[in-house]
Design a protein around this motif. Structure first.
Motif, PDB file in Angstrom:
ATOM      1  N   PHE A  17       0.788  -1.217   0.000  1.00 44.68           N
ATOM      2  CA  PHE A  17       0.000   0.000   0.000  1.00 44.68           C
ATOM      3  C   PHE A  17       0.829   1.280   0.000  1.00 44.68           C
ATOM      4  CE2 PHE A  17      -2.364  -3.288   2.410  1.00 44.68           C
ATOM      5  CZ  PHE A  17      -3.249  -3.597   1.406  1.00 44.68           C
ATOM      6  N   VAL A  18       2.099   1.189   0.341  1.00 47.70           N
ATOM      7  CA  VAL A  18       2.953   2.363   0.316  1.00 47.70           C
ATOM      8  C   VAL A  18       4.180   2.012  -0.520  1.00 47.70           C
ATOM      9  CG1 VAL A  18       3.967   4.191   1.731  1.00 47.70           C
ATOM     10  CG2 VAL A  18       2.148   2.794   2.673  1.00 47.70           C
ATOM     11  N   VAL A  19       3.935   1.561  -1.729  1.00 48.49           N
ATOM     12  CA  VAL A  19       5.017   1.088  -2.588  1.00 48.49           C
ATOM     13  C   VAL A  19       5.897   2.261  -2.990  1.00 48.49           C
ATOM     14  CG1 VAL A  19       5.559  -0.100  -4.724  1.00 48.49           C
ATOM     15  CG2 VAL A  19       3.480  -0.679  -3.466  1.00 48.49           C
ATOM     16  N   PRO A  20       7.230   2.138  -2.864  1.00 49.02           N
ATOM     17  CA  PRO A  20       8.122   3.229  -3.259  1.00 49.02           C
ATOM     18  C   PRO A  20       7.906   3.615  -4.712  1.00 49.02           C
ATOM     19  CG  PRO A  20       9.317   1.512  -2.077  1.00 49.02           C
ATOM     20  CD  PRO A  20       7.951   0.979  -2.345  1.00 49.02           C
ATOM     21  N   PRO A  27       7.435  -1.596 -13.140  1.00 48.70           N
ATOM     22  CA  PRO A  27       6.680  -2.577 -13.902  1.00 48.70           C
ATOM     23  C   PRO A  27       5.978  -1.949 -15.100  1.00 48.70           C
ATOM     24  CG  PRO A  27       6.133  -2.651 -11.555  1.00 48.70           C
ATOM     25  CD  PRO A  27       6.881  -1.396 -11.799  1.00 48.70           C
ATOM     26  N   GLU A  28       5.940  -2.658 -16.209  1.00 45.31           N
ATOM     27  CA  GLU A  28       5.236  -2.175 -17.381  1.00 45.31           C
ATOM     28  C   GLU A  28       3.796  -2.655 -17.409  1.00 45.31           C
ATOM     29  OE1 GLU A  28       7.552  -3.308 -20.739  1.00 45.31           O
ATOM     30  OE2 GLU A  28       9.293  -2.126 -20.132  1.00 45.31           O
ATOM     31  N   MET A  29       3.474  -3.707 -16.669  1.00 44.36           N
ATOM     32  CA  MET A  29       2.115  -4.230 -16.638  1.00 44.36           C
ATOM     33  C   MET A  29       1.246  -3.511 -15.620  1.00 44.36           C
ATOM     34  SD  MET A  29       1.686  -6.624 -18.845  1.00 44.36           S
ATOM     35  CE  MET A  29       0.215  -7.409 -18.216  1.00 44.36           C
ATOM     36  N   GLY A  30       1.841  -2.760 -14.716  1.00 42.22           N
ATOM     37  CA  GLY A  30       1.070  -2.202 -13.631  1.00 42.22           C
ATOM     38  C   GLY A  30       0.621  -3.309 -12.697  1.00 42.22           C
ATOM     39  N   PHE A 229      12.489 -14.206  -4.156  1.00 38.42           N
ATOM     40  CA  PHE A 229      11.806 -13.083  -4.792  1.00 38.42           C
ATOM     41  C   PHE A 229      12.181 -11.747  -4.152  1.00 38.42           C
ATOM     42  CE2 PHE A 229       9.324 -16.829  -5.673  1.00 38.42           C
ATOM     43  CZ  PHE A 229       8.956 -16.668  -7.002  1.00 38.42           C
ATOM     44  N   GLY A 230      13.226 -11.740  -3.345  1.00 41.82           N
ATOM     45  CA  GLY A 230      13.643 -10.508  -2.703  1.00 41.82           C
ATOM     46  C   GLY A 230      12.525  -9.954  -1.840  1.00 41.82           C
ATOM     47  N   GLY A 231      12.292  -8.658  -1.941  1.00 42.65           N
ATOM     48  CA  GLY A 231      11.235  -8.022  -1.175  1.00 42.65           C
ATOM     49  C   GLY A 231       9.879  -8.080  -1.837  1.00 42.65           C
ATOM     50  N   GLN A 232       9.760  -8.807  -2.937  1.00 37.64           N
ATOM     51  CA  GLN A 232       8.477  -8.912  -3.625  1.00 37.64           C
ATOM     52  C   GLN A 232       7.653 -10.064  -3.043  1.00 37.64           C
ATOM     53  OE1 GLN A 232       8.645  -8.505  -8.006  1.00 37.64           O
ATOM     54  NE2 GLN A 232      10.849  -8.178  -7.770  1.00 37.64           N
ATOM     55  N   ALA A 233       6.344  -9.890  -3.066  1.00 41.14           N
ATOM     56  CA  ALA A 233       5.429 -10.916  -2.574  1.00 41.14           C
ATOM     57  C   ALA A 233       4.564 -11.405  -3.728  1.00 41.14           C
ATOM     58  CB  ALA A 233       4.536 -10.348  -1.470  1.00 41.14           C
ATOM     59  N   ILE A 234       4.456 -12.724  -3.885  1.00 36.50           N
ATOM     60  CA  ILE A 234       3.573 -13.290  -4.897  1.00 36.50           C
ATOM     61  C   ILE A 234       2.130 -13.075  -4.456  1.00 36.50           C
ATOM     62  CG2 ILE A 234       2.775 -15.424  -5.976  1.00 36.50           C
ATOM     63  CD1 ILE A 234       5.584 -16.455  -5.928  1.00 36.50           C
ATOM     64  N   ILE A 250       4.208  -5.882  -7.359  1.00 35.24           N
ATOM     65  CA  ILE A 250       4.567  -4.750  -8.202  1.00 35.24           C
ATOM     66  C   ILE A 250       4.408  -5.078  -9.685  1.00 35.24           C
ATOM     67  CG2 ILE A 250       6.108  -3.733  -6.498  1.00 35.24           C
ATOM     68  CD1 ILE A 250       8.466  -4.816  -8.161  1.00 35.24           C
ATOM     69  N   GLY A 251       3.678  -6.156  -9.988  1.00 35.46           N
ATOM     70  CA  GLY A 251       3.367  -6.442 -11.377  1.00 35.46           C
ATOM     71  C   GLY A 251       4.447  -7.151 -12.148  1.00 35.46           C
ATOM     72  N   ARG A 252       5.355  -7.852 -11.459  1.00 36.17           N
ATOM     73  CA  ARG A 252       6.375  -8.629 -12.156  1.00 36.17           C
ATOM     74  C   ARG A 252       5.897 -10.067 -12.337  1.00 36.17           C
ATOM     75  NH1 ARG A 252      11.433  -6.041 -12.743  1.00 36.17           N
ATOM     76  NH2 ARG A 252      10.815  -3.902 -13.187  1.00 36.17           N
ATOM     77  N   LEU A 253       6.147 -10.605 -13.522  1.00 35.11           N
ATOM     78  CA  LEU A 253       5.733 -11.965 -13.853  1.00 35.11           C
ATOM     79  C   LEU A 253       6.930 -12.909 -13.798  1.00 35.11           C
ATOM     80  CD1 LEU A 253       3.385 -11.364 -16.913  1.00 35.11           C
ATOM     81  CD2 LEU A 253       2.727 -12.477 -14.775  1.00 35.11           C
ATOM     82  N   PHE A 254       6.699 -14.106 -13.240  1.00 36.47           N
ATOM     83  CA  PHE A 254       7.727 -15.131 -13.152  1.00 36.47           C
ATOM     84  C   PHE A 254       7.144 -16.455 -13.628  1.00 36.47           C
ATOM     85  CE2 PHE A 254       8.933 -11.903 -10.143  1.00 36.47           C
ATOM     86  CZ  PHE A 254      10.315 -11.867 -10.180  1.00 36.47           C
ATOM     87  N   VAL A 255       8.027 -17.338 -14.101  1.00 31.75           N
ATOM     88  CA  VAL A 255       7.613 -18.664 -14.553  1.00 31.75           C
ATOM     89  C   VAL A 255       8.557 -19.706 -13.977  1.00 31.75           C
ATOM     90  CG1 VAL A 255       8.971 -18.493 -16.698  1.00 31.75           C
ATOM     91  CG2 VAL A 255       7.031 -20.091 -16.563  1.00 31.75           C
ATOM     92  N   SER A 256       8.001 -20.862 -13.633  1.00 30.81           N
ATOM     93  CA  SER A 256       8.789 -21.979 -13.122  1.00 30.81           C
ATOM     94  C   SER A 256       8.466 -23.227 -13.925  1.00 30.81           C
ATOM     95  CB  SER A 256       8.487 -22.227 -11.641  1.00 30.81           C
ATOM     96  OG  SER A 256       9.131 -23.411 -11.190  1.00 30.81           O
TER      97      SER A 256
END
Length: 386
Positions: A17-20, A27-30, A229-234, A250-256
């Motif tokens: 909610f308080v994303v820097p 992110p390009e996807m928002g 994923f560092g400080g990012q949360a899925i 933050i709108g980042r996509l990952f694949v496994s």
């Protein structure tokens, strides 16, 4: 709630909610609201404020459907990925029978908008949705009844063969009566930002401080798979065949491709290409990666350990690009000016040329906006908004 859980909840609230500004700009996807398997493709459908995108594992991204207000919820029928359900800011429940190309209103009543949707793996006509509470439909979304209140601080829901799971900021919850009542599904009261159930009773979740985990009903003995994923949360996940897809806050996509044990970012920056960038990549792996994570994604929180002083991301998701090349090089060689920082001086191990190469590699991990807005320019109006 123990001290770690309290700190984790506060830390998570900051993430969500308080994303820097750096994280908002990168992110390009928002914001990504939901994912669903793409029928006839090995990719994933991405719901965001523009509409519906198709993202391929190799990074190709194409707009499938543009819609005013986009889609804020999306779910696929587990028995037929061609059948999709979605919701926007209005118009109730929408349905597609062709994998998302064409949509029509499905609901004849009920809420005007859902923020989350899930389909029962044992009955494709049974749907659950989140609005001002938990809603249930037994006729494929045409009519809805309010089952009960949603758990407090709800993140998402997912239907399994035995019931309904809810990820919340205070742990995992489970309901056997369609959301009328809830009980804890885990003794750990830490934020569960994502839970995803599969038809065979397999469960995946993302738990703050533990990362990506897997379990099976009914035991729910969680096995840690990855915390990279560092400080990012899925926030949301979907499966397509043998691949798992995940989107972070933050709108980042990952694949496994190995059931969640390792993950690769979809698209993003170009990566190292020049000789200096490739030298920097090797130096980064030898000197920086242990703290700052693979490809500079940052240090992930660890359950039970302090959240203070985590090594920040050095890609374009944090604040590295707020600094000039010279400032970054000085920090590498001289250490951080912040008292008690873990960032020590590397001038005894790295030369000035080495520091230049490390920064060159870091910048190969940045997107166009970060490169254009680096340093003092990050405060320009065109750089502070997405």
């Amino acid at each position: 709630m123990n001290a770690f859980a309290l700190l984790a909840t506060r830390y998570l609230a900051g993430l969500l909610f308080v994303v820097p500004l750096a994280a908002v700009a990168a992110p390009e996807m928002g914001r990504i609201f939901a994912l669903a398997p793409a029928s006839g493709s090995d990719g994933v459908l991405v719901a965001n404020k523009q509409g519906l995108y198709l993202a391929q594992p190799d990074g190709r991204l194409s707009l499938r459907v543009k819609r005013d207000g986009g889609f804020v919820a999306l779910a696929a029928d587990p028995s037929d990925a061609q059948i999709l359900y979605a919701s926007g800011a209005s118009d109730g429940l929408l349905r597609s029978d062709d994998g998302g190309s064409q949509w029509q209103r499905q609901s004849q009543g009920g809420p005007d908008s859902f923020t989350a949707l899930t389909v029962s793996p044992t009955d494709g006509k049974r749907l659950y949705g989140v609005a001002d509470g938990i809603y249930q439909s037994t006729d494929g979304g045409r009519t809805w009844t309010r089952s009960g209140d949603a758990p407090e601080k709800l993140m998402n829901i997912s239907a399994s063969p035995s019931g309904l799971y809810a990820g919340t900021e205070e742990g995992l919850r489970f309901s056997t009566d369609g959301g009328s009542s809830w009980r804890p599904a885990s003794m750990l009261r830490i934020p569960v930002t994502m839970v995803s159930a599969e038809p065979d009773g397999t469960l995946y979740s993302f738990q703050f401080g533990q990362g990506f985990l897997k379990a099976h009903e009914p035991e729910l003995a969680w096995t840690p798979l990855a915390n990279s994923f560092g400080g990012q949360a899925i926030m949301v996940m979907a499966r397509n065949g043998t691949r798992l897809f995940a989107a972070t806050h933050i709108g980042r996509l990952f694949v496994s491709a190995d059931d969640g044990r390792s993950w690769q970012a979809i698209s993003g920056a170009r990566g190292p290409q020049s000789a200096a960038e490739k030298r920097g990549e090797k130096l980064f792996a030898e000197n920086c990666q242990a703290c700052h994570g693979a490809v500079g994604i940052g240090e992930a929180p660890q359950f039970g350990k302090s959240l203070q002083g985590l090594a920040p991301a050095l890609d374009d998701t944090a604040h590295a690009w707020h600094h000039s090349d010279q400032q970054l090089q000085n920090t590498i060689l001289k250490g951080s000016p912040v008292p008690n920082s873990r960032m020590v001086a590397f001038e005894g191990r790295l030369s000035a040329r080495d520091a230049e190469d490390v920064v060159a590699y870091m910048k190969s991990l940045w997107n166009e906006r970060a490169l254009r807005c680096q340093g003092a320019k990050h405060m320009d109006p065109g750089c502070m908004t997405h």
